[in-house]
Design an enzyme around this catalytic site. Structure first.
Site, PDB file in Angstrom:
ATOM      1  N   ASP A  57       0.776  -2.940   1.297  1.00  0.00           N
ATOM      2  CA  ASP A  57      -0.560  -2.820   1.892  1.00  0.00           C
ATOM      3  C   ASP A  57      -1.103  -4.193   2.288  1.00  0.00           C
ATOM      4  O   ASP A  57      -1.239  -5.082   1.456  1.00  0.00           O
ATOM      5  CB  ASP A  57      -1.526  -2.169   0.908  1.00  0.00           C
ATOM      6  CG  ASP A  57      -1.120  -0.747   0.550  1.00  0.00           C
ATOM      7  OD1 ASP A  57      -0.802   0.018   1.466  1.00  0.00           O
ATOM      8  OD2 ASP A  57      -1.133  -0.412  -0.647  1.00  0.00           O
TER       9      ASP A  57
ATOM     10  N   ASP B 282       5.113  -7.579   0.012  1.00  0.00           N
ATOM     11  CA  ASP B 282       4.060  -6.658  -0.400  1.00  0.00           C
ATOM     12  C   ASP B 282       3.972  -5.563   0.671  1.00  0.00           C
ATOM     13  O   ASP B 282       4.491  -5.734   1.787  1.00  0.00           O
ATOM     14  CB  ASP B 282       2.744  -7.435  -0.514  1.00  0.00           C
ATOM     15  CG  ASP B 282       1.555  -6.521  -0.719  1.00  0.00           C
ATOM     16  OD1 ASP B 282       1.579  -5.726  -1.674  1.00  0.00           O
ATOM     17  OD2 ASP B 282       0.622  -6.583   0.103  1.00  0.00           O
TER      18      ASP B 282
END
Length: 215
Positions: free
Chosen positions: A10, A8
């Site tokens: 953020d 991922d």
């Protein structure tokens, strides 16, 4: 055998919560709405924009959700142009982890609720674009926890073993739905209990632990 580690963005690779909160607050203010508490905004990081807004404003209709999502994009772009964004720094040790995994033969990817443009900006800023063989974003896939972006990464790389590394329960649920290993990280926007409930098999307390957990 092709081993794929998908990250991922953020809350996992970079610390972007302050910028996300500022842009969301600006979008709500522009629509004449009281901004959500920052803790609520942090809880929806990882979802695609329309889904994120819907989670923050469930009583509103779909048209307003779409409008606020577009307003968020515009607000983020204005803040960037005006120098109003913080540097989205890599979390401590992440750069070294990426280099270590690449040296050990892992293929690297990203699966994120960011747009193509937003992800490209972050990766280029940190000079790590070339480390990643597959980049999957909200521009081309349904929101997490739908497994579409992770399945696309697996197909694109021909991976025979895949791990998803993320900081939210959305990442963990997506991994489980795609048949991938679910590796949580404790430095992001959901707590450890959320990650475990989402399906995390293990949670790293620091970036340097990731290569060992993936081995």
């Amino acid at each position: 055998m092709t081993r794929l580690a998908v990250f991922d963005c953020d809350g996992t690779l970079v610390d972007s919560q302050a910028n996300i909160c500022r842009a969301m607050e600006a979008a709500f203010a522009g629509a004449g709405l009281a901004p959500p508490p920052r803790e609520a905004i942090r809880r929806i990081v990882g979802l695609s924009l329309v889904e994120a807004v819907a989670a923050l404003l469930p009583e509103a209709d779909a048209a307003l959700h779409r409008t606020l999502a577009l307003d968020y994009k515009h607000a983020f772009q204005r803040l960037r142009a005006d120098g109003g964004l913080d540097d989205e720094s890599l979390f401590d040790g992440i750069g070294e982890v990426l280099a270590t995994l690449a040296e050990r033969g892992w293929v690297l990817g990203v699966a994120t609720g960011k747009s193509d443009r937003g992800l490209a900006h972050v990766l280029e800023h940190h000079g790590i674009t070339d480390l990643f063989a597959t980049l999957q974003t909200a521009d081309r896939h349904p929101s997490k926890p739908d497994p579409a972006m992770l399945l696309a990464a697996i197909e694109e790389t021909g991976a025979t073993e895949t791990a998803m590394i993320g900081d939210t329960a959305f990442d963990m649920a997506m991994a489980k739905a795609a048949g991938a290993r679910a590796i949580g990280v404790a430095w992001g926007y959901h707590d450890v209990a959320d990650l475990v409930r989402g399906g995390a098999e293990v949670v790293a307390d620091r970036a340097a632990a990731l290569p060992g957990l993936l081995a």
